[in-house]
Write a protein that holds these residues in place. Structure first.
Motif, PDB file in Angstrom:
ATOM      1  N   VAL A 210      21.295  26.579  76.661  1.00  0.00           N
ATOM      2  CA  VAL A 210      22.678  27.035  76.640  1.00  0.00           C
ATOM      3  C   VAL A 210      23.397  26.264  77.747  1.00  0.00           C
ATOM      4  O   VAL A 210      22.740  25.706  78.637  1.00  0.00           O
ATOM      5  N   GLY A 211      24.700  26.215  77.704  1.00  0.00           N
ATOM      6  CA  GLY A 211      25.380  25.423  78.718  1.00  0.00           C
ATOM      7  C   GLY A 211      26.829  25.796  78.898  1.00  0.00           C
ATOM      8  O   GLY A 211      27.366  26.681  78.219  1.00  0.00           O
ATOM      9  N   ALA A 212      27.444  25.087  79.839  1.00  0.00           N
ATOM     10  CA  ALA A 212      28.872  25.234  80.108  1.00  0.00           C
ATOM     11  C   ALA A 212      29.350  23.938  80.738  1.00  0.00           C
ATOM     12  O   ALA A 212      28.586  23.235  81.385  1.00  0.00           O
ATOM     13  N   PHE A 213      30.608  23.617  80.497  1.00  0.00           N
ATOM     14  CA  PHE A 213      31.220  22.487  81.192  1.00  0.00           C
ATOM     15  C   PHE A 213      32.703  22.767  81.398  1.00  0.00           C
ATOM     16  O   PHE A 213      33.292  23.590  80.691  1.00  0.00           O
ATOM     17  N   LEU A 214      33.259  22.088  82.404  1.00  0.00           N
ATOM     18  CA  LEU A 214      34.647  22.308  82.766  1.00  0.00           C
ATOM     19  C   LEU A 214      35.217  20.998  83.284  1.00  0.00           C
ATOM     20  O   LEU A 214      34.543  20.259  83.992  1.00  0.00           O
ATOM     21  N   THR A 215      36.453  20.711  82.922  1.00  0.00           N
ATOM     22  CA  THR A 215      37.133  19.505  83.396  1.00  0.00           C
ATOM     23  C   THR A 215      37.657  19.761  84.807  1.00  0.00           C
ATOM     24  O   THR A 215      38.440  20.689  85.020  1.00  0.00           O
ATOM     25  N   ALA A 216      37.210  18.929  85.746  1.00  0.00           N
ATOM     26  CA  ALA A 216      37.626  19.059  87.145  1.00  0.00           C
ATOM     27  C   ALA A 216      38.839  18.179  87.449  1.00  0.00           C
ATOM     28  O   ALA A 216      39.589  18.464  88.377  1.00  0.00           O
ATOM     29  N   ALA A 217      39.002  17.098  86.683  1.00  0.00           N
ATOM     30  CA  ALA A 217      40.151  16.196  86.866  1.00  0.00           C
ATOM     31  C   ALA A 217      40.403  15.488  85.544  1.00  0.00           C
ATOM     32  O   ALA A 217      39.473  15.167  84.811  1.00  0.00           O
ATOM     33  N   GLY A 218      41.667  15.253  85.223  1.00  0.00           N
ATOM     34  CA  GLY A 218      42.011  14.590  83.967  1.00  0.00           C
ATOM     35  C   GLY A 218      41.972  15.562  82.803  1.00  0.00           C
ATOM     36  O   GLY A 218      42.182  16.766  82.973  1.00  0.00           O
ATOM     37  N   GLU A 219      41.698  15.024  81.620  1.00  0.00           N
ATOM     38  CA  GLU A 219      41.610  15.850  80.416  1.00  0.00           C
ATOM     39  C   GLU A 219      40.507  15.312  79.523  1.00  0.00           C
ATOM     40  O   GLU A 219      40.378  14.101  79.343  1.00  0.00           O
ATOM     41  N   LEU A 220      39.729  16.220  78.968  1.00  0.00           N
ATOM     42  CA  LEU A 220      38.707  15.869  77.987  1.00  0.00           C
ATOM     43  C   LEU A 220      39.032  16.550  76.669  1.00  0.00           C
ATOM     44  O   LEU A 220      39.746  17.556  76.630  1.00  0.00           O
ATOM     45  N   LYS A 221      38.496  15.991  75.609  1.00  0.00           N
ATOM     46  CA  LYS A 221      38.612  16.586  74.280  1.00  0.00           C
ATOM     47  C   LYS A 221      37.194  16.842  73.788  1.00  0.00           C
ATOM     48  O   LYS A 221      36.302  15.993  73.963  1.00  0.00           O
ATOM     49  N   GLU A 222      36.985  18.012  73.205  1.00  0.00           N
ATOM     50  CA  GLU A 222      35.688  18.325  72.600  1.00  0.00           C
ATOM     51  C   GLU A 222      35.879  18.522  71.107  1.00  0.00           C
ATOM     52  O   GLU A 222      36.693  19.332  70.688  1.00  0.00           O
ATOM     53  N   ASN A 223      35.133  17.766  70.323  1.00  0.00           N
ATOM     54  CA  ASN A 223      35.002  18.021  68.891  1.00  0.00           C
ATOM     55  C   ASN A 223      33.654  18.705  68.709  1.00  0.00           C
ATOM     56  O   ASN A 223      32.647  18.243  69.254  1.00  0.00           O
ATOM     57  N   SER A 224      33.627  19.791  67.952  1.00  0.00           N
ATOM     58  CA  SER A 224      32.366  20.511  67.750  1.00  0.00           C
ATOM     59  C   SER A 224      32.266  20.987  66.311  1.00  0.00           C
ATOM     60  O   SER A 224      33.229  20.932  65.542  1.00  0.00           O
ATOM     61  N   LEU A 225      31.085  21.438  65.975  1.00  0.00           N
ATOM     62  CA  LEU A 225      30.819  21.959  64.636  1.00  0.00           C
ATOM     63  C   LEU A 225      30.572  23.456  64.711  1.00  0.00           C
ATOM     64  O   LEU A 225      29.727  23.904  65.489  1.00  0.00           O
ATOM     65  N   ALA A 226      31.302  24.219  63.922  1.00  0.00           N
ATOM     66  CA  ALA A 226      31.107  25.661  63.837  1.00  0.00           C
ATOM     67  C   ALA A 226      30.107  25.924  62.710  1.00  0.00           C
ATOM     68  O   ALA A 226      30.433  26.507  61.692  1.00  0.00           O
ATOM     69  N   ALA A 227      28.911  25.420  62.911  1.00  0.00           N
ATOM     70  CA  ALA A 227      27.856  25.571  61.898  1.00  0.00           C
ATOM     71  C   ALA A 227      26.517  25.559  62.602  1.00  0.00           C
ATOM     72  O   ALA A 227      26.309  24.785  63.536  1.00  0.00           O
ATOM     73  N   ARG A 228      25.624  26.405  62.175  1.00  0.00           N
ATOM     74  CA  ARG A 228      24.264  26.423  62.717  1.00  0.00           C
ATOM     75  C   ARG A 228      23.448  25.411  61.919  1.00  0.00           C
ATOM     76  O   ARG A 228      23.314  25.515  60.707  1.00  0.00           O
ATOM     77  N   LEU A 229      22.922  24.418  62.612  1.00  0.00           N
ATOM     78  CA  LEU A 229      22.118  23.391  61.958  1.00  0.00           C
ATOM     79  C   LEU A 229      20.641  23.744  62.070  1.00  0.00           C
ATOM     80  O   LEU A 229      20.232  24.372  63.051  1.00  0.00           O
ATOM     81  N   PRO A 230      19.850  23.317  61.118  1.00  0.00           N
ATOM     82  CA  PRO A 230      18.407  23.518  61.268  1.00  0.00           C
ATOM     83  C   PRO A 230      17.931  22.790  62.525  1.00  0.00           C
ATOM     84  O   PRO A 230      18.430  21.706  62.838  1.00  0.00           O
ATOM     85  N   SER A 231      16.998  23.372  63.268  1.00  0.00           N
ATOM     86  CA  SER A 231      16.586  22.749  64.527  1.00  0.00           C
ATOM     87  C   SER A 231      15.622  21.587  64.315  1.00  0.00           C
ATOM     88  O   SER A 231      15.559  20.693  65.145  1.00  0.00           O
ATOM     89  N   ASN A 232      14.872  21.580  63.248  1.00  0.00           N
ATOM     90  CA  ASN A 232      13.904  20.506  62.998  1.00  0.00           C
ATOM     91  C   ASN A 232      13.757  20.234  61.504  1.00  0.00           C
ATOM     92  O   ASN A 232      14.178  21.027  60.670  1.00  0.00           O
ATOM     93  N   GLY A 233      13.149  19.089  61.198  1.00  0.00           N
ATOM     94  CA  GLY A 233      12.768  18.803  59.823  1.00  0.00           C
ATOM     95  C   GLY A 233      13.845  18.189  58.955  1.00  0.00           C
ATOM     96  O   GLY A 233      13.725  18.195  57.742  1.00  0.00           O
ATOM     97  N   TRP A 234      14.898  17.646  59.531  1.00  0.00           N
ATOM     98  CA  TRP A 234      15.942  17.026  58.722  1.00  0.00           C
ATOM     99  C   TRP A 234      16.397  15.739  59.387  1.00  0.00           C
ATOM    100  O   TRP A 234      16.297  15.579  60.589  1.00  0.00           O
ATOM    101  N   LYS A 235      16.917  14.835  58.588  1.00  0.00           N
ATOM    102  CA  LYS A 235      17.471  13.573  59.088  1.00  0.00           C
ATOM    103  C   LYS A 235      18.940  13.423  58.720  1.00  0.00           C
ATOM    104  O   LYS A 235      19.695  12.805  59.446  1.00  0.00           O
ATOM    105  N   THR A 236      19.352  13.995  57.575  1.00  0.00           N
ATOM    106  CA  THR A 236      20.724  13.866  57.104  1.00  0.00           C
ATOM    107  C   THR A 236      21.183  15.204  56.530  1.00  0.00           C
ATOM    108  O   THR A 236      20.448  15.844  55.783  1.00  0.00           O
ATOM    109  N   LEU A 237      22.395  15.614  56.902  1.00  0.00           N
ATOM    110  CA  LEU A 237      22.997  16.835  56.373  1.00  0.00           C
ATOM    111  C   LEU A 237      24.403  16.532  55.898  1.00  0.00           C
ATOM    112  O   LEU A 237      25.113  15.731  56.506  1.00  0.00           O
ATOM    113  N   GLU A 238      24.813  17.193  54.826  1.00  0.00           N
ATOM    114  CA  GLU A 238      26.206  17.134  54.407  1.00  0.00           C
ATOM    115  C   GLU A 238      26.866  18.418  54.881  1.00  0.00           C
ATOM    116  O   GLU A 238      26.453  19.515  54.497  1.00  0.00           O
ATOM    117  N   LEU A 239      27.878  18.279  55.731  1.00  0.00           N
ATOM    118  CA  LEU A 239      28.558  19.420  56.322  1.00  0.00           C
ATOM    119  C   LEU A 239      29.568  20.013  55.345  1.00  0.00           C
ATOM    120  O   LEU A 239      30.207  19.287  54.592  1.00  0.00           O
TER     121      LEU A 239
END
Length: 179
Positions: free
Chosen positions: A80-109
């Protein structure tokens, strides 16, 4: 190089695993340490980083982002984690989907899984296990600096490529690859 945050940043009790909220509190307090933030060497060509002492055995990093830099799509495996911008601005793109943890190479979202967050100075977020995202400094002129913390310490990072809805596992990195 290892740098310890100032005394004003007190880690959680060592016998208790830090929660996402503990990690977010840590990155928030650490980012407020102006002397620490100013001490990070910045490179105009590539990201720079310094390892920090995180709370309760967590792994923490101070990261400098030159203009136009980014991480590419990745996750932090079981951490688990956390991050925060201390200077400047960052952009985060993320996926609101639970992916399988193992056993795959390609997924169609599926449609609708993409999320975007703007994180100006002082803004951050916590995230759970298997959180897939990319972090970018889209500025063409200014560096950004951020503080990150993960628990347990990163066992691996999985890197992905993305073309439209297709996410492809490209590489698995272990701690020895980035320390």
């Amino acid at each position: 190089m290892s740098v310890s945050p100032s005394a004003s940043v007190s880690p959680a009790a060592p016998s208790q695993a830090p929660t996402q909220a503990d990690l977010l509190d840590f990155v928030r307090r650490t980012a407020a340490d102006a002397e620490l933030i100013a001490s990070l060497p910045l490179d105009p060509e590539g990201r720079t980083w310094v390892r920090l002492d995180g709370p309760g055995g967590s792994e923490a990093w101070l990261i400098g982002w030159p203009p136009g830099s980014g991480t590419g799509w990745h996750d932090h495996a079981e951490s688990v984690g956390a991050f925060l911008t201390a200077a400047g601005e960052l952009k985060e793109n993320s996926l609101a989907a639970r992916l399988p943890s193992n056993g795959w190479k390609t997924l169609e979202l599926e449609e609708g899984v993409d999320r975007e967050r703007r994180l100006p100075t002082g803004k951050g977020r916590a995230f759970g296990q298997h959180h897939v995202h990319e972090v970018l400094n889209e500025s063409s002129e200014e560096h950004a600096i951020s503080v990150h913390a993960y628990y347990p310490p990163l066992p691996q990072i999985r890197r992905y490529s993305r073309t439209g809805p297709v996410l492809r596992l490209e590489q698995v990195e272990r701690p020895e690859d980035w320390q």
